[in-house]
Design an enzyme around this catalytic site. Structure first.
Site, PDB file in Angstrom:
ATOM      1  N   ALA A  11       1.146   4.194  54.922  1.00  0.00           N
ATOM      2  CA  ALA A  11       0.858   3.493  56.173  1.00  0.00           C
ATOM      3  C   ALA A  11       1.236   2.020  56.077  1.00  0.00           C
ATOM      4  CB  ALA A  11      -0.622   3.647  56.521  1.00  0.00           C
ATOM      5  N   ALA A  14       6.925   0.830  56.550  1.00  0.00           N
ATOM      6  CA  ALA A  14       7.844   1.964  56.676  1.00  0.00           C
ATOM      7  C   ALA A  14       7.149   3.156  57.337  1.00  0.00           C
ATOM      8  CB  ALA A  14       8.387   2.355  55.304  1.00  0.00           C
ATOM      9  N   GLY A  15       5.967   3.499  56.843  1.00  0.00           N
ATOM     10  CA  GLY A  15       5.274   4.685  57.353  1.00  0.00           C
ATOM     11  C   GLY A  15       4.881   4.528  58.813  1.00  0.00           C
ATOM     12  N   PHE A 155      15.689 -18.869  52.301  1.00  0.00           N
ATOM     13  CA  PHE A 155      15.251 -18.027  51.199  1.00  0.00           C
ATOM     14  C   PHE A 155      16.415 -17.832  50.234  1.00  0.00           C
ATOM     15  CE2 PHE A 155      11.371 -15.568  50.394  1.00  0.00           C
ATOM     16  CZ  PHE A 155      10.506 -16.245  51.230  1.00  0.00           C
ATOM     17  N   ASP A 251       3.437   6.788  43.364  1.00  0.00           N
ATOM     18  CA  ASP A 251       3.055   8.207  43.460  1.00  0.00           C
ATOM     19  C   ASP A 251       4.156   9.066  44.083  1.00  0.00           C
ATOM     20  OD1 ASP A 251       0.700   7.083  42.652  1.00  0.00           O
ATOM     21  OD2 ASP A 251      -0.469   7.650  44.418  1.00  0.00           O
ATOM     22  N   GLN A 270      12.699  -5.674  40.052  1.00  0.00           N
ATOM     23  CA  GLN A 270      12.783  -7.118  40.300  1.00  0.00           C
ATOM     24  C   GLN A 270      11.568  -7.851  39.749  1.00  0.00           C
ATOM     25  OE1 GLN A 270      12.433  -9.058  44.496  1.00  0.00           O
ATOM     26  NE2 GLN A 270      14.511  -9.333  43.789  1.00  0.00           N
ATOM     27  N   LEU A 282       1.067 -13.445  43.611  1.00  0.00           N
ATOM     28  CA  LEU A 282       2.311 -14.054  44.084  1.00  0.00           C
ATOM     29  C   LEU A 282       2.111 -15.415  44.744  1.00  0.00           C
ATOM     30  CD1 LEU A 282       5.366 -13.486  44.444  1.00  0.00           C
ATOM     31  CD2 LEU A 282       4.816 -12.832  46.773  1.00  0.00           C
ATOM     32  N   GLU A 285       8.141 -17.125  47.478  1.00  0.00           N
ATOM     33  CA  GLU A 285       9.389 -17.873  47.386  1.00  0.00           C
ATOM     34  C   GLU A 285       9.492 -18.897  48.521  1.00  0.00           C
ATOM     35  OE1 GLU A 285      12.774 -15.298  46.792  1.00  0.00           O
ATOM     36  OE2 GLU A 285      14.086 -16.769  47.729  1.00  0.00           O
ATOM     37  N   ARG A 316      16.513 -14.352  43.124  1.00  0.00           N
ATOM     38  CA  ARG A 316      15.377 -14.131  42.224  1.00  0.00           C
ATOM     39  C   ARG A 316      15.744 -13.772  40.804  1.00  0.00           C
ATOM     40  NH1 ARG A 316      11.419 -11.081  46.461  1.00  0.00           N
ATOM     41  NH2 ARG A 316      10.985 -13.021  47.577  1.00  0.00           N
ATOM     42  N   GLU A 415       9.947   1.074  50.328  1.00  0.00           N
ATOM     43  CA  GLU A 415      10.211   0.725  48.928  1.00  0.00           C
ATOM     44  C   GLU A 415      10.328   1.942  48.010  1.00  0.00           C
ATOM     45  OE1 GLU A 415       7.869  -2.587  47.553  1.00  0.00           O
ATOM     46  OE2 GLU A 415       8.535  -2.280  45.491  1.00  0.00           O
ATOM     47  N   ARG A 426      17.299  -7.361  44.973  1.00  0.00           N
ATOM     48  CA  ARG A 426      16.975  -7.592  46.384  1.00  0.00           C
ATOM     49  C   ARG A 426      16.819  -9.079  46.656  1.00  0.00           C
ATOM     50  NH1 ARG A 426      12.154  -8.642  49.273  1.00  0.00           N
ATOM     51  NH2 ARG A 426      10.740  -8.238  47.554  1.00  0.00           N
ATOM     52  N   SER A 431      13.011  -7.052  52.251  1.00  0.00           N
ATOM     53  CA  SER A 431      12.313  -5.797  52.015  1.00  0.00           C
ATOM     54  C   SER A 431      11.438  -5.386  53.192  1.00  0.00           C
ATOM     55  CB  SER A 431      11.485  -5.927  50.755  1.00  0.00           C
ATOM     56  OG  SER A 431      10.636  -4.847  50.661  1.00  0.00           O
TER      57      SER A 431
END
Ligand SMILES: Cc1cc2nc3c(=O)[nH]c(=O)nc-3n(C[C@H](O)[C@H](O)[C@H](O)COP(=O)(O)OP(=O)(O)OC[C@H]3O[C@@H](n4cnc5c(N)ncnc54)[C@H](O)[C@@H]3O)c2cc1C
Length: 619
Positions: A11, A14-15, A155, A251, A270, A282, A285, A316, A415, A426, A431
């Protein structure tokens, strides 16, 4: 036993983007997620989402003029494109001014060290503006320019300010915009929240749904579907220092692999240059995009040595290697000289408060430093998985070396998938874009498949047998191995021996260690035998997944006797020029790792190159 037209696992961006596409077509769709949807790792993304909107005028840019090189390799070789993305849904192509999808496309190919499948990257770059405006129209709270248009910042590796952002909480803004749309369609989209997928139902190359474990009740069940989409995210948790959420344990990748589907380009992991020292949390960037410096233990701006024109705004992989070399050569900071610094002070307090509120707060809370006053200790941290489940540009899972043999009814996005948009490395902010684009594509393809008359596959009689056996093996085991201890050994080994720099000797040791851990894992026992939120059981299942795919990472890295993008082998690295020694003759190809009884079998497939010729990658 629930049945849906389409079941989507994951979720994140992407999902949920895939779910909306399916819902729009009036089909019955379910989303399965082991965490509440709004806790998906997409929500942690900070810096931005890329699109060539060209909102920042040339005059306001502090960047060298953009350049495209190596164009038009062989116009005769074109991609087998299923959609005309330049005129998606009848809209005209985005107008080219100072930035353009073409320039974005080139930056992706170069940034990915030319291992990029150029059709996938083209698709992403050209679909980006429309999908960003879609987020905007859903009310996504992007930061704005004074005239009201979406603000964009620089970036690494992008030749124009291309990152659309919501301060430093971009993923949060996008994820919630999507979740609101899903909620709006709550009658049509069924959400299975806190359900752990354990297996794929696959027979004779046809996918018929998944096996799930209800974390709240301990119940095992099947969710049948005509089409299944994996959007299970990345696998940074296999490394001890990572920016990734606890749920990012790969998974979907492991479950596909166990079902005979190969994994593509897994050796390309990465490392983000600016994770908080030891914690990995994190610091986006965006900090460097806004003007923060990188300093070594002697307070030198060491990027001068490695990327003199781009400096801190280099891609990166290059920046992470520069930091690692500073540390290896004794120029790190602190008593063990094992970190470098990120200095926010050049940005100025006002702009930090406005553009980077979250990360400055993270610094205060987690390392008790004041980023307005002193530099912050950081180190490269495992961040993003370039590899994953191989898919073509429709999001269909393909298992052979020619991209022809499909698993019927099985799709992957985000991903966990490898459409090879990013190749060997990347670029930042690509992403969230890729998750959105591939989610959209996989959703669209699933709809086409079902509207074309796809039947509901028969359920094999033993659909839950393997998952059931896996659960029982862990719950009934009294072998005495401790799950947390094994996980720690795996993560530390991966970080030390398969990290920013690799070499043959260390990779061999790493592989031997993984094999040993796989054997010891069979004796893992847990003390909680309960059925309600048994997190010990979940940890053990996730560790089993990490042990499986980590082997593919290492075997792929051992075989790839070159340095390219995020995969740097010390034997193939020039310590004078600090450059990767790439071997296009032998290794300009994608790795596929298949599961065999005695380990990983490798095969290779060609890279789709039809626009930009591979060149030396300099910044
Ligand atoms: C800290 C951080 C900052 C980042 N910043 C940026 C950025 O600024 N810009 C950018 O472009 N990218 C950024 N990235 C990368 C980007 O966020 C991710 O690549 C992207 O969000 C992945 O989205 P996804 O939908 O594929 O997966 P995720 O958002 O990771 O979602 C995975 C989903 O799968 C579900 N799932 C997984 N396994 C199972 C299972 N077994 N059973 C049931 N459900 C399962 C999870 O519950 C979750 O819902 C960042 C990443 C991190 C870690």
């Amino acid at each position: 036993m629930p049945t849906h037209d389409v079941v989507i696992v994951g979720a994140g961006l992407a999902g949920m983007r895939a779910a909306l596409e399916v819902c729009k077509a009036g089909l019955d769709v379910a989303i399965v997620s082991k965490v509440h949807p709004s806790r998906s790792h997409s929500g942690a993304a900070q810096g931005g989402i890329a699109a060539a909107l060209d909102n920042v005028g040339i005059a306001e840019r502090n960047m060298p003029p953009a350049k495209i090189s190596g164009e038009n390799v062989d116009e005769k070789v074109t991609a087998d494109t299923p959609v005309d993305w330049r005129t998606m849904e009848g809209k005209p192509a985005y107008e080219v001014k100072n930035d353009s999808p073409l320039l974005h496309w080139f930056d992706i190919c170069k940034g990915g060290d030319y291992l990029v499948d150029q059709d996938a990257a083209e698709l992403c770059a050209f679909l980006a503006p429309q999908l960003i405006y879609e987020y905007e129209h859903w009310g996504c709270a992007f930061s704005r320019l004074p005239d009201g248009r979406i603000a964009q910042r620089e970036f690494g590796g992008h030749q124009a300010p291309r990152a659309c952002y919501a301060a430093d909480r971009t993923g949060h803004a996008c994820l919630h915009a999507l979740f609101e749309q899903v909620m709006k369609n709550a009658k049509k989209i069924k959400i299975y929240s806190e359900f752990l997928m354990l297996d794929l139902i696959l027979r004779d190359g046809v996918c018929g749904g998944i096996v799930v474990y209800d974390l709240r009740t301990g119940q095992l069940d099947v969710i049948r579907a005509k089409a299944t989409i994996f959007a299970t995210g990345g696998y940074g948790r296999a490394f001890s220092v990572t920016t990734n959420a606890f749920a990012s344990t790969g998974d979907g990748v492991a479950i596909a692999y166990r079902n005979g589907i190969p994994l593509e380009d897994m050796e390309f992991v990465q490392f983000h240059p600016t994770g908080l020292y030891r914690l990995g949390i994190l610091l986006s960037e965006a900090a460097r995009g806004e003007g923060a410096y990188l300093l070594n233990g002697k307070m030198e701006r060491f990027m001068q040595r490695y990327a003199p024109t781009k400096m801190e705004k280099g891609p990166r992989d290059i920046v992470a290697r520069a930091e690692q070399i500073e540390i290896m050569e004794g120029r790190g900071g602190g008593p063990n000289k094992d970190y470098v610094y990120l200095d926010f002070r050049p940005i100025g307090e006002k702009r930090i408060r406005e553009a980077l509120p979250q990360i400055s707060e993270l610094v205060r809370r987690f390392v008790n430093l004041d980023p307005f006053k002193e530099p912050v200790p950081i180190q490269p941290s495992a961040h993003y998985s370039m590899g994953g489940i191989p898919v073509n540009i429709k999001g269909e899972v393909v298992v052979d070396t020619q991209n022809e043999q499909k698993i019927i009814g099985f799709y992957a996005a985000g991903e966990c998938s490898c459409m090879s948009v990013h190749g060997a490395n990347r670029l930042g902010v690509n992403s969230l874009l890729e998750a959105t684009v591939t989610g959209y594509l996989a959703g669209k393809s699933a709809v086409e498949f079902i509207q074309g008359g796809a039947p509901l596959p028969d359920l094999p009689p033993d659909a839950t047998a393997r998952a059931d056996a896996e659960l029982k093996a862990i719950l009934n085991n009294d072998g005495g191995e401790n799950c947390a201890a094994l996980a720690k050994e795996l993560k530390e080994t991966m970080m030390e021996k398969c990290g920013v720099f690799r070499d043959e000797d260390n990779l061999k040791k790493c592989l031997a260690k993984i094999k040993d851990l796989q054997v010891r894992f069979r004796r893992v026992s847990i003390s909680d035998k309960g059925k309600t939120f048994n997190t010990a059981l979940q940890d053990a299942i996730e560790l089993g997944h990490m042990l499986d795919f980590s082997e593919v990472i290492v075997v792929g890295a051992l075989a790839r006797k070159e340095s390219r993008g995020g995969h740097a082998r010390l034997e193939y690295f020039d310590m004078k020029t600090y450059e990767n020694i790439r071997d296009d003759e032998n290794f300009l190809k994608h790795t596929l790792g298949y599961k065999e009884d005695d380990g990983v079998r490798l095969a290779y497939k060609p890279v789709k190159i039809y626009k930009f010729k591979p060149e030396a990658r300099k910044y």
